[in-house]
Motif scaffolding. Structure first.
Motif, PDB file in Angstrom:
ATOM      1  N   MET A 226       0.121   3.535   1.764  1.00 15.48           N
ATOM      2  CA  MET A 226      -0.071   4.721   2.596  1.00 15.48           C
ATOM      3  C   MET A 226      -0.421   4.341   4.032  1.00 15.48           C
ATOM      4  O   MET A 226      -0.048   5.040   4.971  1.00 15.48           O
ATOM      5  N   LYS A 227      -1.109   3.238   4.208  1.00 16.38           N
ATOM      6  CA  LYS A 227      -1.405   2.761   5.566  1.00 16.38           C
ATOM      7  C   LYS A 227      -0.096   2.451   6.291  1.00 16.38           C
ATOM      8  O   LYS A 227       0.079   2.818   7.461  1.00 16.38           O
ATOM      9  N   VAL A 228       0.813   1.791   5.609  1.00 17.97           N
ATOM     10  CA  VAL A 228       2.125   1.505   6.204  1.00 17.97           C
ATOM     11  C   VAL A 228       2.859   2.819   6.491  1.00 17.97           C
ATOM     12  O   VAL A 228       3.450   2.990   7.551  1.00 17.97           O
ATOM     13  N   PHE A 229       2.787   3.738   5.551  1.00 20.28           N
ATOM     14  CA  PHE A 229       3.469   5.028   5.730  1.00 20.28           C
ATOM     15  C   PHE A 229       2.959   5.750   6.971  1.00 20.28           C
ATOM     16  O   PHE A 229       3.748   6.242   7.780  1.00 20.28           O
ATOM     17  N   PHE A 230       1.649   5.824   7.141  1.00 21.33           N
ATOM     18  CA  PHE A 230       1.077   6.590   8.249  1.00 21.33           C
ATOM     19  C   PHE A 230       1.066   5.829   9.570  1.00 21.33           C
ATOM     20  O   PHE A 230       1.149   6.443  10.627  1.00 21.33           O
ATOM     21  N   GLU A 231       0.978   4.517   9.524  1.00 19.06           N
ATOM     22  CA  GLU A 231       0.813   3.757  10.759  1.00 19.06           C
ATOM     23  C   GLU A 231       2.009   2.903  11.124  1.00 19.06           C
ATOM     24  O   GLU A 231       2.049   2.333  12.213  1.00 19.06           O
ATOM     25  N   GLY A 232       2.939   2.790  10.203  1.00 18.57           N
ATOM     26  CA  GLY A 232       4.089   1.935  10.466  1.00 18.57           C
ATOM     27  C   GLY A 232       5.038   2.567  11.465  1.00 18.57           C
ATOM     28  O   GLY A 232       4.990   3.757  11.738  1.00 18.57           O
ATOM     29  N   GLU A 233       5.901   1.729  12.012  1.00 11.58           N
ATOM     30  CA  GLU A 233       6.927   2.274  12.884  1.00 11.58           C
ATOM     31  C   GLU A 233       7.936   3.039  12.030  1.00 11.58           C
ATOM     32  O   GLU A 233       7.922   2.947  10.807  1.00 11.58           O
ATOM     33  N   TYR A 234       8.786   3.740  12.693  1.00  9.32           N
ATOM     34  CA  TYR A 234       9.715   4.674  12.051  1.00  9.32           C
ATOM     35  C   TYR A 234      10.412   4.096  10.811  1.00  9.32           C
ATOM     36  O   TYR A 234      10.408   4.693   9.743  1.00  9.32           O
TER      37      TYR A 234
END
Length: 166
Positions: free
Chosen positions: A34-42
């Motif tokens: 979820m961290k990747v989902f919310f903070e990752g690039e597009y």
């Protein structure tokens, strides 16, 4: 497994399922996703959405703490259609807390009623709205009106889902 690294390496069903298996029902591993989902690039956000859906379908308790933040994503103009599609798809299968049902219903109806939204987003939104409205006759009547308004100029996918809902 480093989830961010796995998502960066590529996008395939095999890789997605490996991530889902790695996460299992572990809230800490799911939090990494979820961290990747919310903070990752597009691109990473898009790639994280697929395993997020599978994990939530298998273990719906994992997604519950993230629902408010996911709903905020639906309202953002900068969110890619794939993100909206995956969030609406996910909402079809998870238990919707009573405290969020009004907001989710409003967002679902808004997406359903917007002809500029991709058809998959609109169809998933129709199902989510119907799940919430089935216990509220007034909401169901409103939903029927919206669906019928769009039927004359809709796609086969929209008509098929509308037939199930109506």
């Amino acid at each position: 497994m480093d989830i961010r690294e796995a998502l960066t390496a590529g996008h395939s069903r095999q890789r997605t399922m490996a991530i889902v298996e790695f996460i299992g029902d572990d809230p800490k591993r799911f939090a990494e996703l979820m961290k990747v989902f919310f903070e990752g690039e597009y691109r990473l956000t898009q790639r994280a959405a697929w395993p997020m859906n599978y994990c939530a379908e298998r273990h719906s308790n994992l997604i519950q703490p993230y629902l408010p933040k996911l709903l905020d994503c639906l309202d953002r103009e900068d969110m890619h259609d794939a993100i909206r599609r995956n969030i609406m798809r996910l909402l079809q299968y998870v238990e919707i807390p009573k405290r969020l049902s009004a907001k989710i219903y409003d967002q679902s109806v808004g997406l359903l009623d917007d002809p500029d939204q991709p058809i998959a987003v609109r169809v998933f939104a129709m199902s989510v709205a119907a799940r919430i409205a089935k216990s509220e006759p007034d909401l169901m009547n409103e939903l029927r009106l919206i669906i019928r308004k769009h039927l004359p100029h809709s796609t086969a996918a929209f008509r098929a889902r509308a037939k199930q809902v109506l």
